[in-house]
Design an enzyme around this catalytic site. Structure first.
Site, PDB file in Angstrom:
ATOM      1  N   CYS A 479       0.839  -1.195   0.000  1.00  0.00           N
ATOM      2  CA  CYS A 479       0.000   0.000   0.000  1.00  0.00           C
ATOM      3  C   CYS A 479       0.871   1.241   0.000  1.00  0.00           C
ATOM      4  O   CYS A 479       2.060   1.190   0.339  1.00  0.00           O
ATOM      5  CB  CYS A 479      -0.940   0.011   1.213  1.00  0.00           C
ATOM      6  SG  CYS A 479      -0.107   0.261   2.792  1.00  0.00           S
ATOM      7  N   CYS A 480       0.270   2.386  -0.396  1.00  0.00           N
ATOM      8  CA  CYS A 480       0.950   3.671  -0.280  1.00  0.00           C
ATOM      9  C   CYS A 480       0.180   4.495   0.744  1.00  0.00           C
ATOM     10  O   CYS A 480      -0.376   3.942   1.686  1.00  0.00           O
ATOM     11  CB  CYS A 480       1.050   4.366  -1.639  1.00  0.00           C
ATOM     12  SG  CYS A 480      -0.546   4.779  -2.371  1.00  0.00           S
ATOM     13  N   ALA A 481       0.101   5.802   0.560  1.00  0.00           N
ATOM     14  CA  ALA A 481      -0.545   6.653   1.562  1.00  0.00           C
ATOM     15  C   ALA A 481      -2.045   6.420   1.652  1.00  0.00           C
ATOM     16  O   ALA A 481      -2.638   6.520   2.723  1.00  0.00           O
ATOM     17  CB  ALA A 481      -0.266   8.128   1.252  1.00  0.00           C
ATOM     18  N   ARG A 483      -3.816   4.007  -0.878  1.00  0.00           N
ATOM     19  CA  ARG A 483      -4.310   2.933  -1.747  1.00  0.00           C
ATOM     20  C   ARG A 483      -3.693   1.582  -1.424  1.00  0.00           C
ATOM     21  O   ARG A 483      -2.520   1.495  -1.080  1.00  0.00           O
ATOM     22  CB  ARG A 483      -3.973   3.234  -3.215  1.00  0.00           C
ATOM     23  CG  ARG A 483      -4.250   4.629  -3.649  1.00  0.00           C
ATOM     24  CD  ARG A 483      -3.547   4.889  -4.955  1.00  0.00           C
ATOM     25  NE  ARG A 483      -3.596   6.308  -5.279  1.00  0.00           N
ATOM     26  CZ  ARG A 483      -3.687   6.799  -6.480  1.00  0.00           C
ATOM     27  NH1 ARG A 483      -3.716   5.998  -7.503  1.00  0.00           N
ATOM     28  NH2 ARG A 483      -3.729   8.094  -6.686  1.00  0.00           N
TER      29      ARG A 483
END
Length: 537
Positions: A479-481, A483
């Protein structure tokens, strides 16, 4: 081919998030330390007795300044470690240490080649070609050097971390083989870089010169592209070269050559000799502040006022939370996604207005830098606290003030004119734009207790797994910030409707690459999902 390339780029962008996540804390330490140890600031506010040289606070702030500065000085090796770890599918800690080894060996090899060829003497190479990297005098590769090391080591890691060697050498098999093959490989990469990097460096500098020669138009185009790549998760890939390499400019600060817009800004911030921040560097950062602090709230107010009266209370909670997140932390995706999928035309307008914000900040010499995003915290630290003479932060406010009504009236007109289904305007039976309340989020995060055959009894995780085609269909998960970023084996088994029923704000698909948008709490969703997957085996 195109979808595979997108999948690779999305994983690279995701892997950038770990080293980038260090920047806010480091910037906070450097910003506060540099601000209150600056002699001009101390004299201006009459704080000599409290913050002057020799006081306890001055000593503490000097330590903060130094501890923040060291992160920015060593970003290349942090990127080598972070990218290698982010791109590795399994045994990420081994990939991280191997990334550092590959980085050290590459630069040590380049140093040896420079010494053999007699190029370490002054004047042998053009100014700015060489730089000190963790005590190694090597070619000035900046963050690109770290990315080259991280990507290459990750490829070696994913290929060999399960390798079986003959019985005699079996001790060096498996994950122990990765640091070995990385060191050997990067001797060759170092030799190769010695010959080809000067040409790459010249190309980067020429491209940077081209962007700079385009002047205000170049800044406008940069701002439009940076915002347009947000939905694809590729904006990190786009802006990082401008921030961290010669593409964003080169400057000599206190006798040291510094490349990259962000590096230039923080070197100027740390220097006691800086009287005004370089706008040629901050042009790639400052433009975010006006539309983050003024434009986004204007768009949110328009969405609220165009919502149906009976749904405005629900919409208010959603928009207020998303707007505060954007203003205070600089994470704009929650509010942007509230209209991106329902009304793409609004997002096109948003990109154009963002480009104009960047351009006008360049025109009016706004010299405010940033760590991770254009948040209010960064604006105060690196703009207001530095003084208007150095940063021209007041101009950013003056640019932002008219952006609020421009966003508000243009969004309101387009929403009503085309009947866009923004939050609060959707049909009751339309699942695509369902408005989730705080109770929905709390219910979603609570463990389920029944009707689940998945370990952990987490209904949300069960929904996500089913929507992704089951555990067996998941190749890579991270995951990122905001998503969940997934690579699947068979994209035809992915069910968008089921993923959205789990609380996702949207689903982006490019071949085998799937991005499921949840918001800032996505890390909790990822952790629950991983626990669920491990418990089901």
């Amino acid at each position: 081919m195109k979808t595979t390339f997108f999948g690779i780029l999305q994983r690279i962008g995701r892997s950038f998030m770990l080293p980038i996540a260090l920047l806010p804390v480091a910037g906070l330490l450097l910003g506060i330390g540099a601000s209150f140890t600056n002699q001009t600031t101390i004299d201006s506010y009459g704080l000599q007795s409290v913050l002057g040289d020799g006081t306890i606070l001055h000593a503490l702030l000097t330590v903060m300044k130094s501890s923040g500065s060291v992160v920015f000085s060593n970003l290349p090796v942090l990127f080598a470690i972070g990218v290698a770890m982010g791109m590795a599918k399994k045994e990420k800690e081994v990939a991280a240490i191997s990334g550092a080894i590959g980085f050290f060996v590459m630069h040590a090899t380049i140093n040896a080649m420079l010494e053999i060829r007699g190029l370490l003497v002054a004047g042998a190479l053009p100014d700015g070609s060489l730089g000190m990297t963790l005590g190694i005098n090597s070619l000035q590769m900046g963050v690109f050097g770290g990315v080259i090391a991280g990507l290459g080591v990750a490829a070696l890691h994913n290929r060999f971390y399960r390798i079986e060697l003959p019985a005699t050498f079996s001790f060096f098999g498996g994950t122990r083989f990765i640091p070995i093959i990385s060191a050997i490989t990067y001797v060759g990469v170092g030799i190769l870089m010695f010959f080809i990097w000067p040409s790459i460096q010249n190309a980067i500098l020429h491209l940077g010169a081209l962007v700079n020669s385009a002047g205000y138009a170049g800044t406008f185009i940069y701002g439009v592209i940076e915002r347009a790549l947000i939905p694809f998760g590729l904006h990190h890939v786009f802006y990082m070269p401008f921030w961290q390499t010669g593409l964003g400019g080169t400057a000599i600060i206190d006798g040291v050559t510094v490349s990259g817009a962000q590096n230039i800004f923080f070197a100027e911030l740390a220097s006691p000799n800086t009287h005004e921040f370089s706008v040629e560097a901050t042009r790639f950062m400052a433009g975010k502040f006006p539309f983050y602090l003024f434009g986004i709230p204007g768009a949110a107010l328009a969405i609220y006022h165009t919502a149906r009266p009976e749904k405005r209370k629900l919409v208010l909670g959603l928009l207020l939370s998303a707007t505060l997140t954007a203003v205070l932390t600089g994470i704009t995706e929650p509010i942007e996604f509230s209209f991106l999928f329902a009304a793409p035309l609004l997002y096109v307008l948003h990109c154009i207005l963002a480009g104009l914000s960047f351009m006008f900040c360049h025109i009016f010499n706004v010299g405010v830098g940033q760590t991770f995003s254009g948040s209010l915290i960064d604006f105060v630290l690196f703009g207001v606290m530095q003084g208007n003479a150095k940063s021209h932060w007041i101009n950013a406010i003056l640019i932002g003030i008219p952006l609020f009504p421009i966003y508000y009236f243009s969004f309101r007109y387009l929403i009503t004119r085309f009947d866009f289904k923004t939050p609060g305007r959707e049909d009751d039976d339309t699942q695509e734009t369902k408005l989730y309340t705080r109770k929905d989020l709390e219910a979603r995060d609570r463990p389920a207790t029944a009707n689940s055959n998945i370990a952990g009894d987490d209904k949300v995780s069960a929904l996500i797994l089913s929507g992704l085609g089951g555990i067996a269909n998941i190749s890579d998960l991270d995951c990122c910030a905001t998503r969940l970023r997934v690579t699947v084996f068979d994209e035809n088994r992915v069910d968008d409707a089921m993923l959205k029923s789990s609380g996702a704000k949207g689903v982006i698909r490019k071949g085998k690459g799937v991005q499921v948008i949840y918001g800032p709490h996505v890390t909790l969703i990822k952790s629950n999902l991983e626990d669920c997957m491990e418990g089901s085996h």
